[in-house]
Design a protein around this motif. Structure first.
Motif, mmCIF file in Angstrom:
data_model
loop_
_atom_site.group_PDB
_atom_site.id
_atom_site.type_symbol
_atom_site.label_atom_id
_atom_site.label_comp_id
_atom_site.label_asym_id
_atom_site.label_seq_id
_atom_site.Cartn_x
_atom_site.Cartn_y
_atom_site.Cartn_z
ATOM 1 N N GLN A 124 -9.988 2.230 2.435
ATOM 2 C CA GLN A 124 -9.336 2.294 1.135
ATOM 3 C C GLN A 124 -7.925 2.835 1.311
ATOM 4 O O GLN A 124 -7.686 3.731 2.124
ATOM 5 C CB GLN A 124 -10.135 3.211 0.223
ATOM 6 C CG GLN A 124 -9.759 3.088 -1.220
ATOM 7 C CD GLN A 124 -10.782 3.791 -2.105
ATOM 8 O OE1 GLN A 124 -11.637 4.521 -1.616
ATOM 9 N NE2 GLN A 124 -10.687 3.562 -3.380
ATOM 10 N N LEU A 125 -6.971 2.293 0.570
ATOM 11 C CA LEU A 125 -5.594 2.751 0.663
ATOM 12 C C LEU A 125 -5.439 4.117 0.003
ATOM 13 O O LEU A 125 -6.079 4.398 -1.012
ATOM 14 C CB LEU A 125 -4.648 1.760 -0.025
ATOM 15 C CG LEU A 125 -4.536 0.373 0.577
ATOM 16 C CD1 LEU A 125 -3.649 -0.505 -0.300
ATOM 17 C CD2 LEU A 125 -3.983 0.441 1.983
ATOM 18 N N LEU B 65 -0.705 2.795 -1.877
ATOM 19 C CA LEU B 65 -0.925 1.796 -2.917
ATOM 20 C C LEU B 65 0.279 1.675 -3.843
ATOM 21 O O LEU B 65 0.750 0.574 -4.118
ATOM 22 C CB LEU B 65 -2.186 2.147 -3.716
ATOM 23 C CG LEU B 65 -2.552 1.208 -4.853
ATOM 24 C CD1 LEU B 65 -2.755 -0.211 -4.345
ATOM 25 C CD2 LEU B 65 -3.798 1.708 -5.565
ATOM 26 N N ARG C 207 -5.975 -7.954 -3.394
ATOM 27 C CA ARG C 207 -6.357 -6.694 -2.740
ATOM 28 C C ARG C 207 -5.731 -5.497 -3.437
ATOM 29 O O ARG C 207 -6.389 -4.487 -3.697
ATOM 30 C CB ARG C 207 -5.938 -6.732 -1.260
ATOM 31 C CG ARG C 207 -6.059 -5.411 -0.520
ATOM 32 C CD ARG C 207 -7.503 -5.017 -0.216
ATOM 33 N NE ARG C 207 -7.600 -3.690 0.365
ATOM 34 C CZ ARG C 207 -7.512 -3.411 1.660
ATOM 35 N NH1 ARG C 207 -7.324 -4.374 2.536
ATOM 36 N NH2 ARG C 207 -7.619 -2.175 2.085
ATOM 37 N N GLU D 75 -7.595 -2.450 -5.323
ATOM 38 C CA GLU D 75 -7.317 -1.063 -4.941
ATOM 39 C C GLU D 75 -6.817 -0.257 -6.144
ATOM 40 O O GLU D 75 -7.157 0.908 -6.310
ATOM 41 C CB GLU D 75 -6.276 -1.016 -3.823
ATOM 42 C CG GLU D 75 -6.772 -1.506 -2.487
ATOM 43 C CD GLU D 75 -7.620 -0.493 -1.736
ATOM 44 O OE1 GLU D 75 -7.617 0.700 -2.093
ATOM 45 O OE2 GLU D 75 -8.280 -0.901 -0.770
ATOM 46 N N GLU D 76 -6.000 -0.907 -6.974
ATOM 47 C CA GLU D 76 -5.481 -0.231 -8.162
ATOM 48 C C GLU D 76 -6.613 0.148 -9.123
ATOM 49 O O GLU D 76 -6.651 1.261 -9.656
ATOM 50 C CB GLU D 76 -4.481 -1.132 -8.876
ATOM 51 C CG GLU D 76 -3.959 -0.548 -10.172
ATOM 52 C CD GLU D 76 -3.107 -1.519 -10.955
ATOM 53 O OE1 GLU D 76 -2.621 -1.110 -12.013
ATOM 54 O OE2 GLU D 76 -2.922 -2.679 -10.525
ATOM 55 N N THR E 278 -9.754 0.635 -8.384
ATOM 56 C CA THR E 278 -10.528 1.698 -7.756
ATOM 57 C C THR E 278 -9.813 3.043 -7.880
ATOM 58 O O THR E 278 -10.419 4.054 -8.217
ATOM 59 C CB THR E 278 -10.781 1.373 -6.267
ATOM 60 O OG1 THR E 278 -11.449 0.115 -6.184
ATOM 61 C CG2 THR E 278 -11.604 2.448 -5.595
#
Length: 86
Positions: free
Chosen positions: A15-16, A21, A56, A60-61, A63
């Protein structure tokens, strides 16, 4: 975009970090806007790699928004608001 896509693919199971991010979202959006302003065709801009990176970062945003409680004005959603505020 290919370099960014490869970098994200290599880290698919990681995860970033929130900072990564935010920076990547700004880079991708600015690059897209700048090339569009220079007259690059949408068919070229909306490549398979761009869609992969965009998907992606959007995931990620979402999350990070749940985990961190928000992104403080940085978003993959199409808006020029954040550029005017920074």
């Amino acid at each position: 975009m290919n370099l960014l896509g490869t970098w994200l693919t290599d880290r698919m199971d990681l995860q970033l970090h929130l900072y990564q991010l935010k920076i990547l979202i700004r880079i991708v959006k600015k690059k897209y806007r700048d090339f569009r302003l220079q007259g690059v065709l949408d068919s070229t801009l909306n490549s398979k790699m761009y869609e992969t990176v965009r998907n992606r970062l959007t995931l990620e945003e979402a999350t990070a928004s749940v985990r961190e409680g928000g992104m403080q004005g940085v978003s993959m959603k199409d808006s020029d608001e954040e550029d005017n505020n920074h």
